[in-house]
Design a protein around this motif. Structure first.
Motif, mmCIF file in Angstrom:
data_model
loop_
_atom_site.group_PDB
_atom_site.id
_atom_site.type_symbol
_atom_site.label_atom_id
_atom_site.label_comp_id
_atom_site.label_asym_id
_atom_site.label_seq_id
_atom_site.Cartn_x
_atom_site.Cartn_y
_atom_site.Cartn_z
ATOM 1 N N ARG A 138 0.549 -1.335 -0.178
ATOM 2 C CA ARG A 138 -0.172 -0.122 -0.024
ATOM 3 C C ARG A 138 1.164 1.157 -0.014
ATOM 4 O O ARG A 138 0.929 2.701 -0.934
ATOM 5 N N ASN A 139 1.788 0.854 0.555
ATOM 6 C CA ASN A 139 3.040 2.357 0.854
ATOM 7 C C ASN A 139 4.209 1.530 0.233
ATOM 8 O O ASN A 139 4.954 1.233 1.165
ATOM 9 N N TRP A 140 3.891 2.494 -1.262
ATOM 10 C CA TRP A 140 6.041 1.001 -1.444
ATOM 11 C C TRP A 140 6.523 2.575 -0.712
ATOM 12 O O TRP A 140 7.956 1.409 -1.005
ATOM 13 N N LEU A 141 7.185 3.348 -0.531
ATOM 14 C CA LEU A 141 8.360 3.416 0.684
ATOM 15 C C LEU A 141 7.876 3.303 1.631
ATOM 16 O O LEU A 141 8.738 4.630 2.477
ATOM 17 N N GLY A 142 7.321 3.457 2.336
ATOM 18 C CA GLY A 142 6.890 3.286 3.705
ATOM 19 C C GLY A 142 5.981 4.782 3.963
ATOM 20 O O GLY A 142 6.126 5.433 3.114
ATOM 21 N N THR A 143 5.828 5.455 5.528
ATOM 22 C CA THR A 143 4.698 6.336 5.294
ATOM 23 C C THR A 143 6.697 7.136 6.224
ATOM 24 O O THR A 143 7.852 6.130 7.370
ATOM 25 N N ASP A 144 6.322 8.385 6.744
ATOM 26 C CA ASP A 144 7.106 8.901 7.508
ATOM 27 C C ASP A 144 6.643 9.143 9.608
ATOM 28 O O ASP A 144 5.376 8.706 9.506
ATOM 29 N N ASP A 145 7.341 9.381 10.156
ATOM 30 C CA ASP A 145 6.940 9.983 11.641
ATOM 31 C C ASP A 145 5.396 11.025 11.917
ATOM 32 O O ASP A 145 4.913 10.600 12.519
ATOM 33 N N GLN A 146 5.103 10.971 10.929
ATOM 34 C CA GLN A 146 3.580 11.465 11.260
ATOM 35 C C GLN A 146 3.034 10.574 10.228
ATOM 36 O O GLN A 146 1.385 11.697 10.427
ATOM 37 N N ALA A 147 3.364 9.445 10.026
ATOM 38 C CA ALA A 147 2.180 8.882 9.271
ATOM 39 C C ALA A 147 1.620 9.349 7.070
ATOM 40 O O ALA A 147 0.656 9.332 7.085
ATOM 41 N N ARG A 148 2.453 10.816 6.813
ATOM 42 C CA ARG A 148 2.130 10.710 5.459
ATOM 43 C C ARG A 148 3.215 9.327 4.739
ATOM 44 O O ARG A 148 4.119 9.448 5.028
ATOM 45 N N ASP A 149 2.610 9.394 3.147
ATOM 46 C CA ASP A 149 3.057 8.578 2.328
ATOM 47 C C ASP A 149 4.477 8.296 1.687
ATOM 48 O O ASP A 149 4.511 10.001 1.621
ATOM 49 N N VAL A 150 5.179 8.363 1.730
ATOM 50 C CA VAL A 150 6.882 8.723 1.242
ATOM 51 C C VAL A 150 6.821 9.275 -0.118
ATOM 52 O O VAL A 150 6.868 9.827 -0.851
ATOM 53 N N VAL A 151 6.064 8.079 -0.695
ATOM 54 C CA VAL A 151 6.154 8.413 -2.102
ATOM 55 C C VAL A 151 5.453 9.372 -2.703
ATOM 56 O O VAL A 151 5.467 10.022 -3.385
ATOM 57 N N ALA A 152 4.111 9.766 -2.112
ATOM 58 C CA ALA A 152 3.699 10.943 -2.509
ATOM 59 C C ALA A 152 4.130 12.492 -2.111
ATOM 60 O O ALA A 152 4.873 13.317 -2.627
ATOM 61 N N ARG A 153 5.606 11.892 -1.203
ATOM 62 C CA ARG A 153 6.608 13.294 -0.872
ATOM 63 C C ARG A 153 6.922 13.608 -1.552
ATOM 64 O O ARG A 153 7.765 14.598 -1.568
ATOM 65 N N VAL A 154 7.993 12.719 -1.787
ATOM 66 C CA VAL A 154 9.280 12.492 -2.999
ATOM 67 C C VAL A 154 8.546 13.455 -4.127
ATOM 68 O O VAL A 154 9.130 13.959 -4.833
#
Length: 360
Positions: A138-154
């Motif tokens: 579901r989250n290809w690169l995991g999530t950050d410490d605030q539960a946000r998707d890393v792929v989207a933030r990248v």
């Protein structure tokens, strides 16, 4: 004689489409750029990534691209709809990540979601464990410490970093070229005075000044851009000044003055093209430096506002959360790929404008 005998080939489709004729020298430079396969393909990869991230909202978003509900079509990615439009009870904007809203849509229609069903600020509430969570289907690169998707933030962070670097490079180039042209063309006391000012201005600790100012005022995109522009405009001054000092006493410049041609026309029509050749080779490296500076400020916490998608903020989270190596690795990999592409493009542009290689 060889240069005179060289005839320009017939204009191609691109020439007729643009309404201009490409000179033989420009054709040789383009061939030299294409001959550098590493830089040529790096340019295409960079353009593909940047153009794709320009449409980040259609790639990573917590809103569906298209919803069909009771024989009607809705476009939540383009406009807001109240929950009552889908059979809900609230007049507020529909929250499409809410399981209740998703069930209402599925009962009487369907929805098409983006490739990544999360935006850069989407907080995922149903994680299987505490944040930051490891990469999953579901989250290809995991999530950050605030539960946000890393792929989207990248994806969003790549776009804002490149856009910031392009805008900063564009305005700093305009200011630097204008200052270097005036300084080199007129020379004399103006040149000496401006050189002493540049020596003092360039000696200021830019990063520390940016940190001090950013700690006083909450920085935004344009505010931070203006601050960095105060120090970034000096890079093309030396190159343009040297070219203008070299060419201002050439015969064709003296002839233009004797014919009464205005100084501004001589500067920007006859002298500036020669200076642009030397300056264009620095543009990709300047863009890379702007991206690196923004990343460094975000890493230290003095860059974009909190919550903004940033590669530097992702690296900072990786430093703090050593138990989640995917955060630091993701930010480092994206930044390394971006800077590598820019360096390869810069090397290809440098070779294209090198007369020792274009005349072979």
């Amino acid at each position: 004689m060889a240069e005179i005998a060289l005839r320009s080939p017939a204009p191609g489709i691109a020439d007729r489409f643009l309404g201009l004729r490409i000179t033989p020298l420009t054709r040789r430079r383009l061939r030299s750029f294409r001959a550098n396969r590493r830089g040529f393909w790096s340019l295409w990869i960079f353009l593909l990534l940047f153009v794709a991230t320009l449409f980040a909202e259609f790639i990573a978003n917590d809103r569906p691209l298209l919803v069909r509900y009771e024989s009607a079509f809705y476009f939540p990615i383009l406009r807001d709809y109240p929950e009552t439009a889908f059979g809900g009870v609230f007049e507020t904007d529909a929250v499409y990540t809410d399981p209740v809203v998703q069930r209402l849509i599925e009962d009487r229609g369907w929805a098409i979601w983006p490739l990544v069903p999360f935006s850069y600020n989407t907080v995922i509430l149903d994680l299987p464990g505490p944040a930051p969570s490891a990469p999953s289907a579901r989250n290809w690169l995991g999530t950050d410490d605030q539960a946000r998707d890393v792929v989207a933030r990248v994806i969003y962070g790549f776009r804002i970093s490149v856009a910031f670097g392009l805008v900063l490079t564009f305005f700093s180039t305009i200011l630097g070229v204008a200052a270097g042209a005036v300084q080199g063309y007129f020379g004399g006391l103006l040149d000496i005075t401006f050189q002493r000012f540049l020596e003092m201005w360039s000696g200021l600790p830019t990063l520390f000044i940016l940190i001090i100012l950013a700690s006083v005022v909450t920085p935004g995109f344009w505010w931070l851009l203006g601050l960095m522009l105060l120090f970034a405009w000096t890079w093309p001054v030396g190159v343009v000044r040297a070219e203008f000092l070299r060419a201002r006493n050439f015969e064709y410049v003296r002839a233009a003055r004797a014919l009464g041609v205005r100084d501004i026309k001589i500067m920007f029509r006859h002298l500036l093209p020669n200076a642009m050749v030397a300056m264009l080779t620095f543009l990709p490296f300047t863009l890379g430096g702007a991206v690196t500076t923004l990343t460094a400020l975000d890493f230290l916490g003095f860059g974009l506002p909190p919550g903004s998608p940033s590669l530097g903020e992702l690296l900072s989270q990786g430093k703090v959360n050593l138990q989640a190596p995917w955060l630091g690795i993701s930010g480092f990999a994206v930044l390394a790929v971006l800077l590598t592409l820019l360096i390869f493009i810069g090397e290809a542009v440098r070779d294209a404008f090198d007369p020792r290689k274009t005349l072979r």
